[in-house]
Design an enzyme around this catalytic site. Structure first.
Site, PDB file in Angstrom:
ATOM      1  N   PRO A 291     -39.624  85.582 -10.669  1.00 39.65           N
ATOM      2  CA  PRO A 291     -40.758  85.980 -11.504  1.00 39.65           C
ATOM      3  C   PRO A 291     -40.300  86.490 -12.865  1.00 39.65           C
ATOM      4  O   PRO A 291     -39.287  87.174 -12.975  1.00 39.65           O
ATOM      5  CB  PRO A 291     -41.394  87.125 -10.701  1.00 39.65           C
ATOM      6  CG  PRO A 291     -40.252  87.720  -9.939  1.00 39.65           C
ATOM      7  CD  PRO A 291     -39.316  86.587  -9.619  1.00 39.65           C
ATOM      8  N   CYS A 361     -48.901  83.018 -44.146  1.00 36.61           N
ATOM      9  CA  CYS A 361     -49.699  82.105 -44.952  1.00 36.61           C
ATOM     10  C   CYS A 361     -50.016  80.816 -44.228  1.00 36.61           C
ATOM     11  O   CYS A 361     -49.654  79.737 -44.692  1.00 36.61           O
ATOM     12  CB  CYS A 361     -48.964  81.793 -46.246  1.00 36.61           C
ATOM     13  SG  CYS A 361     -48.693  83.268 -47.194  1.00 36.61           S
TER      14      CYS A 361
HETATM   15  N1  LLP Z   1     -37.892  80.010 -13.247  1.00 37.13           N
HETATM   16  C1  LLP Z   1     -37.822  78.926 -14.032  1.00 37.13           C
HETATM   17  C2  LLP Z   1     -36.894  77.849 -13.694  1.00 37.13           C
HETATM   18  C3  LLP Z   1     -38.629  78.831 -15.175  1.00 37.13           C
HETATM   19  O1  LLP Z   1     -38.559  77.757 -15.940  1.00 37.13           O
HETATM   20  C4  LLP Z   1     -39.510  79.897 -15.490  1.00 37.13           C
HETATM   21  C5  LLP Z   1     -40.359  79.840 -16.676  1.00 37.13           C
HETATM   22  C6  LLP Z   1     -39.541  81.020 -14.645  1.00 37.13           C
HETATM   23  C7  LLP Z   1     -38.720  81.035 -13.519  1.00 37.13           C
HETATM   24  C8  LLP Z   1     -40.427  82.207 -14.893  1.00 37.13           C
HETATM   25  O2  LLP Z   1     -41.757  81.866 -14.846  1.00 37.13           O
HETATM   26  P1  LLP Z   1     -42.889  83.004 -14.869  1.00 37.13           P
HETATM   27  O3  LLP Z   1     -42.770  83.795 -13.591  1.00 37.13           O
HETATM   28  O4  LLP Z   1     -42.652  83.842 -16.037  1.00 37.13           O
HETATM   29  O5  LLP Z   1     -44.154  82.242 -14.940  1.00 37.13           O
HETATM   30  N2  LLP Z   1     -43.401  80.592 -22.899  1.00 37.13           N
HETATM   31  C9  LLP Z   1     -44.456  80.361 -21.910  1.00 37.13           C
HETATM   32  C10 LLP Z   1     -43.926  80.432 -20.506  1.00 37.13           C
HETATM   33  C11 LLP Z   1     -42.819  79.441 -20.235  1.00 37.13           C
HETATM   34  C12 LLP Z   1     -42.261  79.560 -18.854  1.00 37.13           C
HETATM   35  C13 LLP Z   1     -41.097  78.666 -18.661  1.00 37.13           C
HETATM   36  N3  LLP Z   1     -40.421  78.817 -17.425  1.00 37.13           N
HETATM   37  C14 LLP Z   1     -45.580  81.358 -22.149  1.00 37.13           C
HETATM   38  O6  LLP Z   1     -45.512  82.138 -23.102  1.00 37.13           O
HETATM   39  O7  LLP Z   1     -46.573  81.328 -21.418  1.00 37.13           O
END
Ligand code: LLP
Length: 437
Positions: A291, A361
């Site tokens: 997570p 901008c």
């Molecule tokens: N594990 C892997 C292999 C991942 O690619 C990711 C996120 C995570 C874990 C963690 O995922 P989470 O629990 O945070 O959902 N920049 C985007 C989110 C991109 C997530 C990419 N991978 C945003 O601001 O929503």
């Protein structure tokens, strides 16, 4: 109506309180734009997540996804709770190690690992989730050069449809990640690896997407991964010791969003695992979760000062604040909603419709449109919620804006955990070529 999650309070001055401190005092003392992270909230979220799975399965490792917020102090807080780490670059790996997370509790993910990254991972006994056949060859070769055996798993693509923004849905068959399961590629990878001298095949990994608020995709992922674990055991006699389900549990950003409690996912996923282990006579694997957002998103707010209020004869009212897409790109990039309030007017009625702009901008530089806020004035303090994940981590220096500072608050104490960038920081890496001197 003011909408606050349970870790926020208000005081008798009508101000927002975070981590026991008045937000207006934080902004006055540390300046704006300012990221603020509530340490106790991160701890609470970690414990809640861990318990959701460890109550149901004895062997659980929660690897914090550093990409959400790789600040050393934030990682340190999670390390002190016993978290492992999910890293996807050399520097994330170094941060995790520097924070004191042991290599065996770190998983290394990504579809483009460099030689240096793999060397560092192998040397530290990190579990590498291999993404493609060429990478498998590379890992085997590098491990042999280092005279070590690399601990590996495979990132597999289980083709699970997820209702989320297409940029962050990663488990679909056409996405760039992992080995295709349906066509037998994933099984083939295990078969090849079993013959390699310098790799020890111990894991399986998938990550189906981010900001998921439904249970069903996690259950489908568990079914597909465990079916493959059983097939790998049956056909290749390889016991998978680590089953890594990735991250993805979302958080409510909008007041009307529902909440997905980790225990709900824990209940369903562990049930599937138990069924497969029982029916297929598998050894009990360690379950890994990665997570990011769930652990840190709502612990973080961004404080930004209102500089100008612009009223037009036929609306809309625009206010501009000193943080924009440079400080927080999610609204501009994904059309993401981040709740906004005025931290110094939390007792006043939110009865004016306001667009909130940043200082850059370009027209895409806004943090929210048609938000209901109290009547805004110069000098008010806007607070943007749920920015602890993918906030500062994705910030930029667009229009030579220094990146904001970040402060950690804990029961009435506050300390800078990342200092504000300065003009010198911005220009430090630039060089004038000889012919222009
Ligand atoms: N594990 C892997 C292999 C991942 O690619 C990711 C996120 C995570 C874990 C963690 O995922 P989470 O629990 O945070 O959902 N920049 C985007 C989110 C991109 C997530 C990419 N991978 C945003 O601001 O929503």
């Amino acid at each position: 109506m003011l909408m606050l999650k349970s870790h926020f309070k208000t005081n008798n001055r009508g101000h927002l309180v975070i981590g026991g401190i008045d937000a207006v005092e934080l902004a006055d003392k540390f300046g704006t734009p300012l990221y603020v992270v509530d340490e106790q909230r991160v701890r609470e979220k970690y414990r809640n997540f861990h318990k959701a799975f460890s109550d149901r399965w004895s062997n659980v490792l929660v690897c914090y996804a550093l990409k959400a917020n790789s600040n050393l102090a934030v990682v340190r807080v999670l390390q002190s709770e016993g978290a492992g780490a999910d890293v996807s670059s050399e520097n994330e790996l170094r941060i995790a190690i520097d924070a004191g997370i042991p290599g065996e509790n770190i998983v290394f993910n990504g579809n483009h690992k460099t030689q240096r990254e793999m060397e560092l991972a192998i040397t530290n006994g990190v579990l590498i989730n291999v993404d493609n056949f060429q990478e498998l060859e590379a890992v085997d070769k590098i491990a042999s050069q280092l005279g070590k055996r690399a601990r590996i798993g495979f990132r597999v693509n289980p083709d699970v449809k997820t209702p989320t923004h297409p940029y962050i849905a990663t488990g679909l068959r056409e996405s760039k990640f992992g080995f295709d399961v349906a066509s037998g590629q994933a099984l083939k990878a295990y078969q090849l690896a079993a013959k390699m001298k310098n790799v020890e095949v111990v894991g399986i990994h998938a990550h189906i997407g981010s900001q998921l608020l439904d249970i069903a995709p996690f259950e489908e992922e568990a079914e597909k991964l465990m079916a493959l674990v059983a097939e790998i055991k049956e056909r290749l006699n390889i016991s998978i010791l680590f089953v890594d389900f990735g991250g993805g549990i979302g958080v409510p950003y909008k007041p009307e969003d529902r909440e997905l409690q980790p225990w709900m996912v824990g209940e369903r996923v562990v049930k599937v695992v138990k069924r497969f282990v029982g029916e297929k006579d598998l050894s009990e694997p360690m379950l890994i979760f990665e997570p990011g957002r769930y652990l840190v998103a709502d612990a973080g707010v961004l404080l930004a000062r209102v500089g100008y209020v612009k009223e037009r004869p036929n609306g809309p009212i625009w206010i501009s604040v000193d943080a924009g897409m440079n400080a927080l790109i999610r609204p501009a990039l994904y059309g993401a909603y981040h709740h906004i309030e005025l931290a110094n007017k939390v007792n006043q009625k939110n009865d004016v419709s306001i667009n909130v702009a940043g200082p850059l901008c370009e027209s895409g530089d806004f943090l929210g449109k048609e938000r209901k806020l109290p009547k805004a004035e110069q000098g008010d303090l806007a607070v943007i919620f749920d920015v602890g994940a993918y906030g500062l981590a994705m910030s930029s220096q667009h229009t030579a804006q220094p990146r904001p500072a970040m402060v950690l608050v804990n029961s009435g104490e506050a300390e800078v955990i990342r200092r504000r960038e300065t003009f010198e920081d911005l220009t430090r890496l630039d060089r004038i070529p000889g012919w222009l001197k």
